[in-house]
Design a protein around this motif. Structure first.
Motif, PDB file in Angstrom:
ATOM      1  N   UNK A  61     -91.848 -48.574 -86.739  1.00 57.11           N
ATOM      2  CA  UNK A  61     -91.197 -49.825 -87.030  1.00 57.11           C
ATOM      3  C   UNK A  61     -90.589 -50.522 -85.920  1.00 57.11           C
ATOM      4  N   UNK A  62     -90.105 -49.787 -85.031  1.00 60.56           N
ATOM      5  CA  UNK A  62     -89.439 -50.494 -83.845  1.00 60.56           C
ATOM      6  C   UNK A  62     -90.552 -51.400 -82.922  1.00 60.56           C
ATOM      7  N   UNK A  63     -91.734 -51.150 -82.885  1.00 57.06           N
ATOM      8  CA  UNK A  63     -92.653 -51.909 -82.309  1.00 57.06           C
ATOM      9  C   UNK A  63     -93.634 -52.709 -83.427  1.00 57.06           C
ATOM     10  N   UNK A  64     -93.061 -52.783 -84.436  1.00 57.33           N
ATOM     11  CA  UNK A  64     -93.737 -53.570 -85.543  1.00 57.33           C
ATOM     12  C   UNK A  64     -95.342 -53.181 -85.704  1.00 57.33           C
ATOM     13  N   UNK A  65     -95.468 -51.768 -85.887  1.00 62.86           N
ATOM     14  CA  UNK A  65     -96.692 -51.278 -85.805  1.00 62.86           C
ATOM     15  C   UNK A  65     -97.917 -51.443 -84.731  1.00 62.86           C
ATOM     16  N   UNK A  66     -97.214 -51.688 -83.661  1.00 63.48           N
ATOM     17  CA  UNK A  66     -98.137 -51.823 -82.172  1.00 63.48           C
ATOM     18  C   UNK A  66     -98.303 -53.045 -81.985  1.00 63.48           C
ATOM     19  N   UNK A  67     -97.517 -54.228 -82.875  1.00 66.65           N
ATOM     20  CA  UNK A  67     -97.853 -55.724 -82.553  1.00 66.65           C
ATOM     21  C   UNK A  67     -96.970 -55.701 -80.980  1.00 66.65           C
ATOM     22  N   UNK A  68     -96.004 -55.036 -80.957  1.00 69.10           N
ATOM     23  CA  UNK A  68     -95.198 -55.308 -79.730  1.00 69.10           C
ATOM     24  C   UNK A  68     -95.969 -54.515 -78.391  1.00 69.10           C
ATOM     25  N   UNK A  73    -108.132 -55.609 -74.171  1.00 65.80           N
ATOM     26  CA  UNK A  73    -109.264 -55.136 -74.781  1.00 65.80           C
ATOM     27  C   UNK A  73    -110.434 -55.516 -74.020  1.00 65.80           C
ATOM     28  N   UNK A  74    -111.160 -54.528 -73.499  1.00 65.37           N
ATOM     29  CA  UNK A  74    -112.487 -54.539 -72.864  1.00 65.37           C
ATOM     30  C   UNK A  74    -112.441 -55.653 -71.714  1.00 65.37           C
ATOM     31  N   UNK A  75    -111.207 -55.474 -71.025  1.00 66.70           N
ATOM     32  CA  UNK A  75    -111.098 -56.057 -69.531  1.00 66.70           C
ATOM     33  C   UNK A  75    -111.179 -57.344 -69.542  1.00 66.70           C
ATOM     34  N   UNK A  76    -111.055 -58.383 -70.928  1.00 63.22           N
ATOM     35  CA  UNK A  76    -111.010 -59.772 -70.860  1.00 63.22           C
ATOM     36  C   UNK A  76    -110.104 -60.230 -71.969  1.00 63.22           C
ATOM     37  N   UNK A  77    -109.574 -59.632 -72.909  1.00 63.51           N
ATOM     38  CA  UNK A  77    -108.586 -60.133 -73.888  1.00 63.51           C
ATOM     39  C   UNK A  77    -107.572 -59.491 -73.866  1.00 63.51           C
ATOM     40  N   UNK A  78    -106.342 -60.443 -73.515  1.00 63.30           N
ATOM     41  CA  UNK A  78    -104.899 -59.810 -73.699  1.00 63.30           C
ATOM     42  C   UNK A  78    -104.621 -59.802 -75.096  1.00 63.30           C
ATOM     43  N   UNK A  79    -104.214 -58.852 -75.859  1.00 68.96           N
ATOM     44  CA  UNK A  79    -103.962 -58.608 -77.211  1.00 68.96           C
ATOM     45  C   UNK A  79    -103.020 -57.683 -77.321  1.00 68.96           C
ATOM     46  N   UNK A  80    -102.723 -57.114 -78.617  1.00 65.92           N
ATOM     47  CA  UNK A  80    -101.672 -56.029 -78.836  1.00 65.92           C
ATOM     48  C   UNK A  80    -102.364 -54.975 -79.279  1.00 65.92           C
ATOM     49  N   UNK A  83    -103.624 -55.531 -83.307  1.00 69.08           N
ATOM     50  CA  UNK A  83    -104.769 -56.215 -83.321  1.00 69.08           C
ATOM     51  C   UNK A  83    -106.036 -55.580 -83.026  1.00 69.08           C
ATOM     52  N   UNK A  84    -106.122 -54.716 -82.103  1.00 67.40           N
ATOM     53  CA  UNK A  84    -107.102 -53.949 -81.922  1.00 67.40           C
ATOM     54  C   UNK A  84    -107.494 -53.123 -82.865  1.00 67.40           C
ATOM     55  N   UNK A  85    -106.879 -52.581 -83.605  1.00 66.59           N
ATOM     56  CA  UNK A  85    -106.899 -51.753 -84.653  1.00 66.59           C
ATOM     57  C   UNK A  85    -107.235 -52.510 -85.970  1.00 66.59           C
ATOM     58  N   UNK A 140    -100.907 -44.235 -71.776  1.00 66.97           N
ATOM     59  CA  UNK A 140    -101.642 -43.765 -70.731  1.00 66.97           C
ATOM     60  C   UNK A 140    -102.403 -44.649 -70.184  1.00 66.97           C
ATOM     61  N   UNK A 141    -102.849 -45.628 -70.772  1.00 69.51           N
ATOM     62  CA  UNK A 141    -103.783 -46.440 -70.173  1.00 69.51           C
ATOM     63  C   UNK A 141    -103.997 -47.711 -71.104  1.00 69.51           C
ATOM     64  N   UNK A 142    -103.108 -48.890 -70.918  1.00 69.62           N
ATOM     65  CA  UNK A 142    -103.361 -49.965 -71.961  1.00 69.62           C
ATOM     66  C   UNK A 142    -104.282 -50.936 -71.631  1.00 69.62           C
ATOM     67  N   UNK A 143    -105.291 -50.561 -70.716  1.00 67.32           N
ATOM     68  CA  UNK A 143    -106.305 -51.370 -70.405  1.00 67.32           C
ATOM     69  C   UNK A 143    -107.775 -50.567 -71.265  1.00 67.32           C
ATOM     70  N   UNK A 144    -107.909 -51.053 -72.260  1.00 66.55           N
ATOM     71  CA  UNK A 144    -108.975 -50.392 -73.192  1.00 66.55           C
ATOM     72  C   UNK A 144    -110.266 -50.916 -72.716  1.00 66.55           C
ATOM     73  N   UNK A 145    -111.034 -49.942 -72.149  1.00 67.86           N
ATOM     74  CA  UNK A 145    -112.579 -50.395 -71.525  1.00 67.86           C
ATOM     75  C   UNK A 145    -113.396 -49.576 -72.643  1.00 67.86           C
ATOM     76  N   UNK A 146    -114.628 -49.544 -72.212  1.00 68.04           N
ATOM     77  CA  UNK A 146    -115.723 -48.906 -72.998  1.00 68.04           C
ATOM     78  C   UNK A 146    -115.328 -47.644 -73.596  1.00 68.04           C
ATOM     79  N   UNK A 147    -114.580 -46.872 -73.046  1.00 70.97           N
ATOM     80  CA  UNK A 147    -114.189 -45.619 -73.425  1.00 70.97           C
ATOM     81  C   UNK A 147    -113.377 -45.635 -74.718  1.00 70.97           C
TER      82      UNK A 147
END
Length: 177
Positions: A61-68, A73-80, A83-85, A140-147
């Protein structure tokens, strides 16, 4: 002195997905509900069953379910993270809804029976348990790539499958087989 009569309090609105699910299931069976009220309850039921199977809807709840939690996402889209999920991982394979239903339709009869017997608290707890690796990965790594998709895609697929099977079970129980 005589007390002034007061109108009864309106029923409290559901405060979380669990109580909302209980209420819409009750509304669908209530013969006093209008067709419009039942249609709304049915649509809300479908929405809520999907929501509780998306892990971040039962996340912190403290980060609004990951919204904060900001991620890339994939080196191009800054998001939260939320939203990825909510969208990116679901859309990643590029399936139409029909293709997705076909690709994910691999539950065994035993799984179907078990998942449809599970209490709603089990649904919520399973989603909550998935939050631990999801949050750990983002830290660990907020830059989500192909992995990222090969790591979490199977969880997305499993949650979508469970949601559909459990929704079918609720509908069968509500409206008869």
């Amino acid at each position: 002195q005589t007390a002034t009569p007061t109108a009864p309090a309106a029923p409290a609105a559901p405060t979380n997905a669990y109580t909302a699910l209980l209420q819409v299931r009750k509304d669908l069976k209530d013969p006093k509900k209008t067709a419009d009220e039942k249609l709304f309850a049915l649509k809300f039921l479908v929405h809520l069953v999907g929501d509780v199977h998306q892990p971040l809807h039962v996340g912190h709840a403290e980060d609004k379910g990951g919204n904060d939690i900001k991620v890339t996402w994939r080196s191009r889209d800054e998001t939260n993270l939320h939203s990825v999920w909510d969208g990116a991982l679901v859309e990643y394979p590029g399936f139409t809804f029909t293709e997705m239903a076909t690709a994910y339709d691999h539950a065994t009869p035993a799984q179907i029976k078990q998942w449809q017997q599970d209490d709603m608290t089990t649904w919520l707890f399973e989603s909550y348990q998935l939050c631990t690796p999801i949050y750990a990965s983002a830290v660990a790594n907020p830059k989500f790539d192909w992995h990222y998709y090969p790591t979490f895609g199977p969880s997305v697929e499993q949650q979508i499958l469970k949601a559909g099977i459990r929704l079918a079970g609720v509908l069968n129980e509500t409206f008869g087989k």
